[in-house]
Each structure stands twice: as C-alpha cells, then as structure tokens.
Enzyme design. Structure first.
Site, PDB file in Angstrom:
ATOM      1  N   GLY A  12       0.794  -1.231   0.000  1.00 56.66           N
ATOM      2  CA  GLY A  12       0.000   0.000   0.000  1.00 56.66           C
ATOM      3  C   GLY A  12       0.821   1.273   0.000  1.00 56.66           C
ATOM      4  O   GLY A  12       0.278   2.355  -0.188  1.00 56.66           O
ATOM      5  N   CYS A  26     -28.026 -10.145 -15.340  1.00 61.87           N
ATOM      6  CA  CYS A  26     -27.482  -9.799 -16.653  1.00 61.87           C
ATOM      7  C   CYS A  26     -28.437 -10.289 -17.741  1.00 61.87           C
ATOM      8  O   CYS A  26     -28.861 -11.447 -17.750  1.00 61.87           O
ATOM      9  CB  CYS A  26     -26.110 -10.432 -16.828  1.00 61.87           C
ATOM     10  SG  CYS A  26     -25.487 -10.314 -18.525  1.00 61.87           S
ATOM     11  N   CYS A  77     -26.369 -13.207 -19.855  1.00 66.49           N
ATOM     12  CA  CYS A  77     -25.957 -14.497 -19.290  1.00 66.49           C
ATOM     13  C   CYS A  77     -26.711 -14.832 -18.009  1.00 66.49           C
ATOM     14  O   CYS A  77     -26.546 -15.907 -17.452  1.00 66.49           O
ATOM     15  CB  CYS A  77     -24.450 -14.517 -19.037  1.00 66.49           C
ATOM     16  SG  CYS A  77     -23.949 -13.635 -17.539  1.00 66.49           S
ATOM     17  N   CYS A 131     -23.409  -7.695 -18.060  1.00 66.17           N
ATOM     18  CA  CYS A 131     -22.117  -7.791 -17.361  1.00 66.17           C
ATOM     19  C   CYS A 131     -21.118  -6.796 -17.943  1.00 66.17           C
ATOM     20  O   CYS A 131     -20.994  -6.687 -19.162  1.00 66.17           O
ATOM     21  CB  CYS A 131     -21.517  -9.179 -17.527  1.00 66.17           C
ATOM     22  SG  CYS A 131     -22.390 -10.487 -16.676  1.00 66.17           S
ATOM     23  N   CYS A 185     -19.031 -12.922 -19.062  1.00 67.65           N
ATOM     24  CA  CYS A 185     -20.367 -13.018 -19.651  1.00 67.65           C
ATOM     25  C   CYS A 185     -20.367 -13.994 -20.835  1.00 67.65           C
ATOM     26  O   CYS A 185     -21.219 -14.875 -20.930  1.00 67.65           O
ATOM     27  CB  CYS A 185     -20.826 -11.632 -20.083  1.00 67.65           C
ATOM     28  SG  CYS A 185     -22.583 -11.519 -20.461  1.00 67.65           S
TER      29      CYS A 185
END
Lengths: 301, 373, 267
Positions: free
Chosen positions: A39, A248, A251, A273, A279
């Site tokens: 970080g 979605c 899908c 998606c 997807c």
C-alpha cells in the site's frame, strides 16, 4: 514470468517490451519495494511512453517490466477486452514484444486492467496490473504531497474518516462509489484505482499479485498475495457493495457488476455484465448445456 | 430485445489510423512538405518542440511537427516518447554562454555595455502587418549587410559586471557537482533549483508565460529588469574517460536570459539584486524570459519572502508545467468511464429516492396535522 | 462545594516544566531564558504587549517552533517526564492531537471550514480510532451543548457561524479528547466585548470542570484575571514578574507591570 534479459524484438529495433533493461530493472526494484510495504507509494523514475499520460502509462511500464516471452497477456478496460484503450494497449504489447494474448481471465498470466477487477477469481501466479490516474487517496483533502507523505508516514488518517462522517451526516450513507479508499495490511491507506467499490472485496486476501502503476504521478504500489484490504467504514455504517435488482440480460448472472445500456430513445434500458469474458463464457456454457439437453431429449424421442 | 454487445473495436481503431494519415496529408494534388522545409521555414516551431521535447535534433523535431500536423504539443509528446528509447552516452560539461557566438544580445539595464547591444534577427522592431508579398512565392531573398568588424569572441555577461560591485548575489552551486535528472528521477519536494530549472525548461511555454505574467501583475511582486538576453551558438563538450580532457561534440543554438530582480535584504543580507535564469534550445526569447521570472518567483522561500501566490509555490508550479502530462490527463476523460458512471448513477438514484421519501413523509405528517386541526 | 476547595494545591509533579528556554531570530530576540512549571489543572496566564515574546514562547511550547536552547519537559501519559524536543515528529504530532489542545486566535486556523460542526469535533476521536458513527456524533453533540451551540447546527459548516460560535466550536474540537494541557493564543481576540464575556465564562467553567491545565497568552488583563491562577509578565523577551494572578495585578512590583495595570484601569 520469465527472464527477459537481453531480449531484442526482431522487427522494429525496439527492446523487448519497449523499455530498455536498465529501466525495467529500476521499475522491478520499485515493485519489490512496493510489495515489501503493501500500500505504500514508491516514487519511481517513470519514463515517457508512446501513449498519453492518463491513458495507462503507469500500467504499461509495470506490465513491460514484468512480462516475458512465455507470458499470456489480457488487457481490459471497463471490464471489456474490446474497448478502445484495451485494444490499443494490447496492440502495443503485440507490437513491441509479440507475446500471446487472450481474452480469457483464466488463461492469462498477466492481466492489465483499467477500472475493474475480473469477475473470475484470480489464482496464485497471476499478476493483475492496475492503471492508476491518481495514486494519492488523500489528495482531495490535502493537495500538497509534502503534507500527504507525512500523513502516510505517521498513519494520520483521521481527516479521511471525516469525509465519510460528512457523507453519513448529509446523505445518511457513505456516498463513495468508486476509488474507495482501503487500508492495506492494517497500515497504509491506499487508492484501489477507480474500480467500483463492488471490486474492493475481491482485492482482499487475493492469491494473485496486484501491482499498481501511476505513470504521470510516477508512483508504484502493490498488494502482495493474501494481504488484508479493509475498506474504510463505520461500525454502524459498514462498507457495502453495489447490488442490482435484476440479472445480466445476456448471461443471467446475479453476482457480477452490471453496465446499464440504453437501447432506444424512449428510455428503455437493459443491464449486462461489464466483464465481457465472464459473460461470454457463461453464455457459451449455457448454450453447450442446452445443446446437450436437446441432444438427449432428441435421442429419447 | 435484440442487443448485441458492440464488437469490432479493433477494426474501428485501425481505421482511425488510416483516416488521420489521410487528413494529415490533405489535398494530395499539392506538394508534400519536406522535413528540410519545416526545419528551415518553421524554425521557431522546431525550436519550441526541441526545447519542450528535450531533444536537440532539428530533423526529428521537424518530423514530429509534420506527423502532428503542426500541433506543437502533439509533436513534443512524440519527441519525448522517442527520447525514452535513447541510450545515455555521456553527460556534457556545463555550456559556457560567455563564449557564445552571438547573433543577438541585448540588455535593458545599461545603455551601452562592453561588447555592445546586438539586435540580430527579431520581430521586436517589425510592424505586425500581414505581409501579402509573402503570399506570393519566389520572392527575392533580402540580404542583411555585413558589419565592418566581427564581434568579440568572448562577450562578458552583463550580470557579471554587477558582480564586481557585489550588487548582485553570487551564483550559488548548491549541488556539489551531482545534478538532478528530471528525466530519470521522480520529482521530490522541496525541489532544488536544478530540478526547478529543468522542469521550467521543459515546461509548457504558454503556462510558464502565464505564470510569469502573473508575477508582474501583483501576484508575486516582481520588479524585473532584463540583465541580458542573448542568442547564439555554444559548444557542447564532453570529457571521455579515456581522454581525460574535454572535446567538442556539437554546436547548439540557445537563448539565454538573465533577469535581475530587486531584493530588500534580510537580517543577514544587505539589500542587493537577485537573479532569475532562463535557457531554451534554439531561439525563444519569450520562453527564456518567462522561465527566468518564474525561476525567481519560486526562490521566494529561500530568500525569506512570503509565499502567497501561485508562481511562488514551487509544488504548484512544478506539478503543472508539463504539457505532455497535462494534455494526457485532461484528455483521458474522454476514455470510457461507464463503470464508475454506473456506480454514481446508482447512488444518485438512491439518494433521490430517499430524498423523495423524506419529502413525502414530511408533507404527509403536515397534512395529517392540518386534518387534525 | 467550592471550586477553590477542590483545587487545594496538592504536591503533584509538574505537568510541564520549562527550563532556560531561548529563541532568537537572527539578531532579534524572540524570548530569552524562560523557566517555569505548570501543574495539572493549573491555568497560567502570560501577558505582555505585542513583540514581548509571548507568542514565540507559545509556539515553542506547543511544538510549532524549535527553540535555540533550553528544555521543555512534559509528563506524558504512561511514559513519565520526557523532553518534548527529543520526541520524533510523529510522536509530537500525536501528542498535539490527543493530550494537548491548541486554540488559535483566529478560529479559521483551527477549524476545517468546509467540514460540518459535528465533523470538526469528530475529527480527533476518529484520528485515534473511533469508528462508530452514532457514538462519534452523539459525543460531538454533547460537546456542542457544552459550548452552547444549538444542536440544529450540527451539520452546518462553520463558515456560516458567527465569530463567537466559531471560537466555541474550536474549543469543543480541542477538548473532545480530554487533553490535559491546552494552549490558547488570544482566545478572545477579535470578538465583541459581550461575546468575550460569554466565552470567558464558558472557558472558566470547562477548564475547572475538566481539570485541564492551560497556558493562555493574551494582552488582555481581564482575560487573565478571570481565568488564570498564576501570571507571568513578559517584556522584550524576558519574564519580568510572576506570581499569583491577584497578587501581581493588585500589587505589581515591576514598573512595566505597574504601567500595564494602570493603563487598563484608566480604560
């Protein structure tokens, strides 16, 4: 990753992956430092790339420094492999190092991304490279780097928490939706890049190596595998991710991040998606399953 | 609903490359520009691209300008990206501008100076009238008359003349020989002067000009005098390790500005004049002067002056001078952002629904109250 | 129960002890050879005209300025007496935002003007780990009550507050972490007389109630008369007279103090 020393790409006279080996070494040293201090933003001698600043120069330099001839590269922007920026960066690497490319998250060894973490869980040995426009999560509170470096050094993150307090006081909820700051390994406050907060939990304890490159600001940072990534919140207003009422339209996924698509000028819209590989794979699987069922029922008839 | 996710982005992108080549060429019936023509006839544009692109190569700069359809910032970007791939062969010795082969040299501080005022090639004293004669091609080339005597080989810098009286601060070498390299190391704050000067030299001419202008309009308290402005050719020397003495590898054209500014003095220092410095490749007086003003403004802190205005704030100035950075970041907003936009869209809808809910409750309870009354 | 009975001086070790402190700017003297001690719960007033060195002294004490010589020993919680000049910058910054408070003359220097009143008070608790929004907010509102700011202003930004309200908010923002020592620089400067009186009343109540030690720098003798247990008078960088507040003000010995006191009485 494979050793890349002394590789010259055959056609154009540029070194393998564009950067010279000295520069790659310098960047790898910065990456090692970044992985050692999860970080923490490591300043590095960022180079000028043949792509505009803000368009992924940091990600490209990181990818160029870790990629080898045997790697398989996937590049996505907004979760999709065929958006302009993704196409342009993929073509760049095909030109300057001729590596294999893929759209499949599972097959890729290096994934360079802008604004998303793939839906398909990453595995050990994979590298996820994030493009970062603004690495400093404290920038909006304190524009001076001389001061923000001290705030990080002394872990003075109270002012950041104040911005969340202000959200709850005014909106009744934390109103940050993307680039949602998180504390890495219990120490450094980090910008996850402008991914939707939906993706923050995927960073947590991820088996893959996550590398972040900010070219214009000349900073590199990292989240090593299996590292804690705690999104800032309050005990009584815990961090939560986006959800959608529907699934979605292509899908049927109910677990992925959905993009809204406007389908006509009367306000009709659908949700699909944002991760095109995820997807497409689901659609192909569904089609295959249906074909198998049809075949079985055909035989029965 | 027959929605198919958009495909074929790759083909569309390849087509943009073809279209831009076509647009760049313009009408194919007209003759194509040669790099030599650009270098010779658009010399000042080439100078700017070399300076901010930080590569001294007229031909490459001309190529960049041709490829960029004359867009200076795009050309600078091209040259910078190319520069990344170049090896560093050697580090030169500092150039000595007192040994410059002078073509132009003026001072605003003294009427006459040793070596004389040399006006040279400049638009300064022209009337800015569109010259329609230039629209016709094949005009006879005017010839300037040759001076009776050549200029001195060494022309002392005006600022050094003030030095002898102690009226101007000494040039300080604060680096112990080790010079920062902006193209290899990340900027750090507080930035030393070598870092600041490199940054300004590569900085966007328009931005540096605007900052310089602001210092003279109360946003920085500058009272500048042009100590000296000179244009000409200087030798670039390197010392190869195996030789151990300097050899000249090139002559480059540079514009140098020494700006004099007032300083009221402090507890330790008597009142004296202070310096601001500007240097560009080629001929660019505007940039050299602007640079020298901003250089001086950023010295406010070390001179114990208040830091109150943008041009005095080194962190602000140095973070925003670079037009390759600024251009990239500002234009990146046209990239797709629809994932984040979707996130914001969801939030705003949610907040609006909650707002509406609160409003309904409030009016509901008011009506209930009225009904009760 | 009277406050004076509560505050019978017990032989406690000093909270802050200053010894031989000097600071100059080039040839100009900021303050010279200052020594004193302050005990927990004690309020020390430092008076003098502008240029007397009192602001320099306060800046040195609160860690904003590095003195040339001398030591500043603070009795840190769980650590005992430490020379704060030997602390690292993070330790000093942490001390400044937990166990100390700094009330600036101009509340704009001590407040975040674009953050709500509640957020301003909540910042210090959040900086040391408070993570429960409801608790942070109710604590902020407790403090708004204590400094007599209407709770309907909790979510308003301080730029919409009057000068007196801003100053009271600044005090709440500092006292919320229950610091043991508060530095105040002309806390009533720039306020109307009636507003000053109310603020002084409030400050006196809070300081007594919480047992906070305070160092108050001011040129206003009314402020120290009301708040300070002890008084130091400064002139040209030196302490020229010190003692119990009433003693110094009612029976000044040094001619300069006499002048100060008499000039106030003439007003």
């Amino acid at each position: 990753m494979s050793p890349t020393a002394a590789l010259v790409h055959k056609d154009d006279g540029y070194n393998f992956a564009y950067l010279d080996e000295q520069t790659k070494r310098m960047i790898r040293r910065s990456l090692l430092k970044a992985l050692s201090i999860p970080g923490y933003q490591v300043p590095f001698g960022g180079r000028e790339m043949p792509l505009a600043y803000g368009w992924g120069t940091g990600g490209i330099q990181v990818t160029a420094s870790v990629i080898g001839p045997d790697d398989v590269l996937k590049v996505i922007d907004q979760g999709a492999d065929d958006t302009t920026n993704a196409v342009s960066i993929r073509r760049f690497f095909q030109t300057v190092c001729d590596v294999a490319v893929t759209e499949s998250t599972a097959e890729a060894t290096v994934v360079q991304t802008r604004h998303r973490v793939p839906e398909t869980p990453l595995k050990e040995g994979q590298v996820l490279v994030y493009q970062v426009p603004q690495p400093e999560p404290l920038k909006k509170i304190e524009p001076r780097e001389t001061e923000t470096r001290k705030m990080h050094a002394y872990a003075e993150y109270g002012a950041m928490q104040v911005t969340l307090y202000e959200d709850v006081a005014h909106f009744g909820r934390i109103a940050k939706t993307y680039d949602y700051p998180a504390v890495i390994n219990g120490r450094h406050l980090m910008s996850p890049s402008p991914i939707p907060k939906f993706d923050n939990p995927k960073m947590e304890m991820n088996p893959a190596i996550q590398l972040f490159g900010a070219g214009r600001e000349k900073r590199i940072y990292a989240v090593p595998p299996y590292t804690s990534v705690r999104s800032l919140d309050f005990d009584d207003h815990p961090f939560e991710v986006q959800t959608w009422k529907g699934s979605c339209a292509l899908c049927g996924s109910t677990t992925s991040y959905l993009d809204e698509v406007i389908t006509d000028d009367r306000g009709s819209r659908m949700f699909v998606c944002s991760d095109t590989d995820f997807c497409n794979t689901r659609q192909a699987e569904a089609a295959a399953a249906k074909a198998a069922v049809d075949k079985v029922s055909g035989e029965e008839a | 609903m027959a929605y198919v996710a958009v495909k074929g982005g790759e083909q569309a992108i390849l087509n943009t490359h073809k279209l831009i080549s076509e647009t760049r060429r313009g009408n194919p019936d007209l003759a194509e520009l040669s790099l030599a023509q650009i270098s010779e006839q658009f010399g000042l544009a080439v100078d700017r691209v070399m300076t901010e692109g930080s590569v001294y190569d007229r031909e490459l700069a001309a190529l960049a300008l041709k490829q960029a359809q004359g867009d200076a910032i795009e050309a600078i970007f091209l040259l910078r990206a190319y520069r990344t791939t170049l090896p560093r062969v050697a580090v030169s010795e500092p150039i000595d501008t007192s040994k410059m082969a002078i073509r132009r040299r003026i001072s605003a501080t003294f009427k006459d100076i040793p070596g004389g005022q040399v006006l040279g090639p400049t638009y300064d004293y022209t009337h800015r009238l569109l010259d329609f004669a230039l629209a016709a091609e094949g005009l006879e080339r005017p010839q300037a008359e040759l001076a009776a005597e050549p200029l001195d080989e060494t022309v002392p810098r005006v600022i050094d003349l003030l030095n002898s009286e102690g009226l101007i601060e000494e040039e300080i070498d604060e680096n112990d020989g080790e010079v920062f390299d902006l193209t290899r190391e990340p900027t750090t704050f507080p930035a030393r002067r070598d870092q600041r000067l490199q940054n300004l030299a590569r900085g966007d001419e328009g931005f540096v000009l605007g900052l310089a202008y602001s210092t003279t309009r109360g946003y920085g308290g500058a009272h500048p005098f042009v100590g000296e402005l000179r244009l000409g050719e200087v030798a670039v020397e390197i010392v190869p390790e195996e030789l151990g003495f300097p050899i000249t590898i090139a002559d480059v054209t540079v514009t140098e500005c020494q700006m004099i500014n007032q300083f009221r003095g402090s507890a330790d220092k008597p009142p004296q004049f202070t310096r601001g410095y500007g240097l560009t490749f080629g001929h660019n007086e505007r940039k050299a002067m602007a640079m020298s003003l901003v250089d001086r403004a950023m010295r406010a802190r070390e001179l114990g002056e208040d830091v109150r205005y943008p041009a005095q704030d080194a962190e602000f100035v140095l973070s925003h001078t670079d037009n390759v950075e600024g251009n990239g970041f500002v234009t990146h907003f046209k990239l797709p952002h629809y994932v984040d936009f979707q996130a914001e869209l969801q939030l705003v809808r949610q907040l609006r629904a909650e707002h509406e809910e609160r409003r309904r409750k409030a009016t509901g309870s008011e009506q209930a109250k009225e009904a009760a009354e | 129960m009277t406050t004076s009975a509560l505050r019978k001086p017990a032989p406690r070790p000093p909270l802050l002890e200053v010894s031989g402190l000097s600071k100059s700017y080039g040839t100009q003297i900021g303050c010279r050879d200052i020594s004193f001690a302050i005990r927990p719960g004690e309020v020390l007033g430092i008076v003098g005209e502008s240029g007397s060195g009192k602001s320099t002294l306060l800046a040195c004490l609160s860690g904003r300025l590095q003195p040339d010589t001398g030591s500043i020993t603070y009795d840190m919680q769980g650590r005992g007496p430490v020379d704060i000049l030997t602390l690292s910058e993070p330790e000093r910054r942490r001390l400044a935002r937990t166990d100390w408070g700094i009330v600036h003359q101009n509340p704009r220097d001590g407040l975040r003007l674009d953050v709500s009143a509640g957020g301003n008070i909540g910042e210090r608790p959040m900086a040391i780990g408070a993570r429960h929004y409801g608790d942070i907010r109710s604590e902020a509102q407790d403090w708004l009550k204590k400094v007599e700011i209407d709770l309907s202003r909790t979510d308003d930004k301080p730029r919409t507050f009057s000068g007196g309200m801003q100053q009271r908010l600044q005090i709440a923002r500092n006292l919320v972490t229950r610091p043991r020592l508060v530095f105040m620089d002309e806390p009533t400067g720039g306020l109307d007389v009636s507003v000053q009186a109310r603020l002084l009343d409030l400050l006196r109540g809070l300081v007594r109630e919480l047992g906070i030690a305070a160092i108050i720098v001011t040129h206003d003798l009314a402020v120290v008369r009301l708040l300070a247990d002890r008084l130091m008078v400064m002139q040209r960088g030196r302490v020229i007279e010190e003692g119990l507040t009433d003693q110094v003000l009612d029976d000044p010995h040094h001619p300069y103090t006499q002048l100060l006191v008499s000039s106030v009485l003439q007003v």
